[in-house]
Design an enzyme around this catalytic site. Structure first.
Site, mmCIF file in Angstrom:
data_model
loop_
_atom_site.group_PDB
_atom_site.id
_atom_site.type_symbol
_atom_site.label_atom_id
_atom_site.label_comp_id
_atom_site.label_asym_id
_atom_site.label_seq_id
_atom_site.Cartn_x
_atom_site.Cartn_y
_atom_site.Cartn_z
ATOM 1 N N SER A 198 2.937 3.127 15.965
ATOM 2 C CA SER A 198 4.371 2.944 16.164
ATOM 3 C C SER A 198 4.677 1.848 17.175
ATOM 4 O O SER A 198 4.314 1.954 18.349
ATOM 5 C CB SER A 198 5.020 4.249 16.630
ATOM 6 O OG SER A 198 6.386 4.038 16.915
ATOM 7 N N ALA A 199 5.370 0.814 16.706
ATOM 8 C CA ALA A 199 5.799 -0.252 17.602
ATOM 9 C C ALA A 199 7.073 0.135 18.356
ATOM 10 O O ALA A 199 7.586 -0.650 19.145
ATOM 11 C CB ALA A 199 6.025 -1.544 16.817
ATOM 12 N N ARG B 11 -5.498 -1.311 -7.740
ATOM 13 C CA ARG B 11 -5.730 -2.314 -6.698
ATOM 14 C C ARG B 11 -7.067 -3.039 -6.790
ATOM 15 O O ARG B 11 -7.258 -4.031 -6.081
ATOM 16 C CB ARG B 11 -5.570 -1.664 -5.320
ATOM 17 C CG ARG B 11 -4.181 -1.093 -5.074
ATOM 18 C CD ARG B 11 -3.080 -2.127 -5.288
ATOM 19 N NE ARG B 11 -1.743 -1.585 -5.018
ATOM 20 C CZ ARG B 11 -0.623 -2.285 -5.075
ATOM 21 N NH1 ARG B 11 -0.677 -3.572 -5.415
ATOM 22 N NH2 ARG B 11 0.534 -1.726 -4.818
ATOM 23 N N LEU C 89 -8.499 12.989 -4.145
ATOM 24 C CA LEU C 89 -9.355 12.146 -4.975
ATOM 25 C C LEU C 89 -8.637 11.626 -6.216
ATOM 26 O O LEU C 89 -8.817 10.466 -6.606
ATOM 27 C CB LEU C 89 -10.607 12.932 -5.368
ATOM 28 C CG LEU C 89 -11.611 12.248 -6.292
ATOM 29 C CD1 LEU C 89 -12.083 10.914 -5.727
ATOM 30 C CD2 LEU C 89 -12.798 13.178 -6.547
ATOM 31 N N HIS C 90 -7.831 12.455 -6.839
ATOM 32 C CA HIS C 90 -7.106 12.010 -8.038
ATOM 33 C C HIS C 90 -6.227 10.808 -7.728
ATOM 34 O O HIS C 90 -6.250 9.792 -8.436
ATOM 35 C CB HIS C 90 -6.249 13.152 -8.595
ATOM 36 C CG HIS C 90 -5.213 12.718 -9.575
ATOM 37 N ND1 HIS C 90 -5.529 12.121 -10.783
ATOM 38 C CD2 HIS C 90 -3.846 12.760 -9.535
ATOM 39 C CE1 HIS C 90 -4.422 11.832 -11.446
ATOM 40 N NE2 HIS C 90 -3.394 12.205 -10.695
ATOM 41 N N TRP D 66 0.831 -1.208 0.000
ATOM 42 C CA TRP D 66 0.000 0.000 0.000
ATOM 43 C C TRP D 66 0.864 1.256 0.000
ATOM 44 O O TRP D 66 0.563 2.240 -0.682
ATOM 45 C CB TRP D 66 -0.881 -0.055 1.243
ATOM 46 C CG TRP D 66 -2.045 0.865 1.302
ATOM 47 C CD1 TRP D 66 -2.062 2.209 1.061
ATOM 48 C CD2 TRP D 66 -3.390 0.513 1.679
ATOM 49 N NE1 TRP D 66 -3.316 2.714 1.267
ATOM 50 C CE2 TRP D 66 -4.150 1.697 1.644
ATOM 51 C CE3 TRP D 66 -4.001 -0.680 2.061
ATOM 52 C CZ2 TRP D 66 -5.509 1.721 1.977
ATOM 53 C CZ3 TRP D 66 -5.349 -0.653 2.382
ATOM 54 C CH2 TRP D 66 -6.091 0.527 2.338
ATOM 55 N N ARG E 202 2.698 6.715 -3.014
ATOM 56 C CA ARG E 202 3.385 7.699 -2.171
ATOM 57 C C ARG E 202 2.675 9.047 -2.069
ATOM 58 O O ARG E 202 3.066 9.872 -1.252
ATOM 59 C CB ARG E 202 4.810 7.903 -2.706
ATOM 60 C CG ARG E 202 5.652 6.633 -2.620
ATOM 61 C CD ARG E 202 7.057 6.856 -3.145
ATOM 62 N NE ARG E 202 7.073 7.178 -4.565
ATOM 63 C CZ ARG E 202 7.029 6.270 -5.538
ATOM 64 N NH1 ARG E 202 6.952 4.995 -5.239
ATOM 65 N NH2 ARG E 202 7.065 6.636 -6.802
ATOM 66 N N ARG F 216 10.379 -5.497 18.099
ATOM 67 C CA ARG F 216 9.431 -5.585 16.984
ATOM 68 C C ARG F 216 10.011 -6.284 15.760
ATOM 69 O O ARG F 216 9.262 -6.776 14.915
ATOM 70 C CB ARG F 216 8.953 -4.188 16.587
ATOM 71 C CG ARG F 216 10.083 -3.289 16.071
ATOM 72 C CD ARG F 216 9.580 -1.910 15.693
ATOM 73 N NE ARG F 216 10.700 -1.048 15.327
ATOM 74 C CZ ARG F 216 10.566 0.139 14.757
ATOM 75 N NH1 ARG F 216 9.366 0.602 14.482
ATOM 76 N NH2 ARG F 216 11.631 0.873 14.456
#
Length: 302
Positions: free
Chosen positions: A122-123, A223, A213-214, A110, A114, A196
């Site tokens: 955050s682990a 996807r 939206l674009h 995913w 970018r 972790r």
């Protein structure tokens, strides 16, 4: 279970809050705000906030001062024109923020998109829950022989059960070790940022993901494709339903000109013109590679 009862109560309380606003809202999307849409075995996706609607796209394209007085059909025609000719800037005026719970390996796919703002659990500061994605037997498949990054034949039931046992045992074992490494009293008191690194990629994480939206439509175009990995595609399919609730005119244009459309190269167009002129064109003399030829024929056959 994707959400605890305490989390559901928190979401329900949040959903009861109302605010006076002068900005445009979308009733169909307002009804979906905060509501978690469950995905996979422990995941979910929900809309946290949004800005803009179909009219905002038209307003940006015309650079008008208000909502406009043109007919709905004229606005729809403009949105379809913008989509057809890939004029993306007006679509960037609308934004949406999602809260997503997803396996780490899905998150790593995913995050390749970018053009978004992301804040992930955050682990380094918190301890991850002992929740892991385990595929359903019907999604347990061998490596495809024709697609280097895809799946082929479904595994036999016994094989699928054995693989699931391996995935489950590995995830539980590494999580037990993770807890022991972090435990200051009965373990090692190891820093969370180091502990972790032992966890498996099917461990669940969460993030807030804000996108215009674009770029959301670009994400969806890739996807929701049947070739996309199932575990990310199911999130995209829910997001497509949200898109239709949010900007129905734009979603319709997206279905017409992006999702349901194909792109031909210049050479493919030459081949198509020759075919329409009555010529019997074969791959060898087409100027296309075998793969390009097969893709073009598959598109023409539907």
């Amino acid at each position: 279970m994707a959400l605890t009862e305490e989390q559901r109560a928190e979401i329900a309380a949040h959903g009861q809050e109302t605010f006076a606003t002068r900005r445009p809202t979308v009733p169909a999307l307002e009804a979906m705000l905060y509501e978690p849409q469950e995905v996979l075995d422990h995941g979910f996706l929900r809309v946290i906030d949004y800005m803009g609607d179909d009219a905002a796209i038209v307003q940006a394209a015309r650079v008008s001062y208000g909502r406009g007085t043109r007919k709905v059909s004229e606005d729809a025609g403009l949105i379809r024109y913008l989509m057809r000719h890939r004029h993306s800037s007006p679509f960037e005026m609308c934004e949406m923020k999602f809260h997503v719970k997803l396996p780490i390996f899905v998150a790593r796919q995913w995050i390749r998109h970018r053009m978004a703002s992301v804040n992930e659990y955050s682990a380094r500061y918190s301890i991850l829950d002992s929740e892991f994605y385990l595929p359903a037997p019907e999604h347990m498949a061998a490596q495809s022989e024709v697609n280097r990054q895809g799946r082929g034949q479904i595994l036999a039931p016994q094989q699928a059960a054995e693989v699931l046992d391996i995935l489950r045992d590995d995830a539980m074992r590494t999580y037990r070790d993770y807890e022991k490494m972090l435990d200051a009293e009965n373990g090692y008191g190891l820093a969370r940022e180091l502990g972790r690194i032992n966890l498996t990629l099917n461990t669940y994480t969460q993030w807030y993901w804000k996108i215009d939206l674009h770029n959301l439509m670009h994400f969806l175009a890739l996807r929701i494709d049947p070739h996309a990995q199932y575990e990310i595609r199911v999130y995209a399919e829910i997001m497509l339903k949200i898109l239709h609730a949010w900007v129905p005119v734009t979603a319709s244009a997206f279905e017409e000109y992006r999702r349901g459309a194909v792109t031909f190269s210049a050479t493919m167009m030459q081949v198509l013109r020759r075919m329409l002129a009555g010529e019997n064109v074969e791959q060898k003399g087409s100027g296309l590679s075998r793969r390009e030829w097969d893709e073009m024929m598959a598109s023409l056959k539907g």
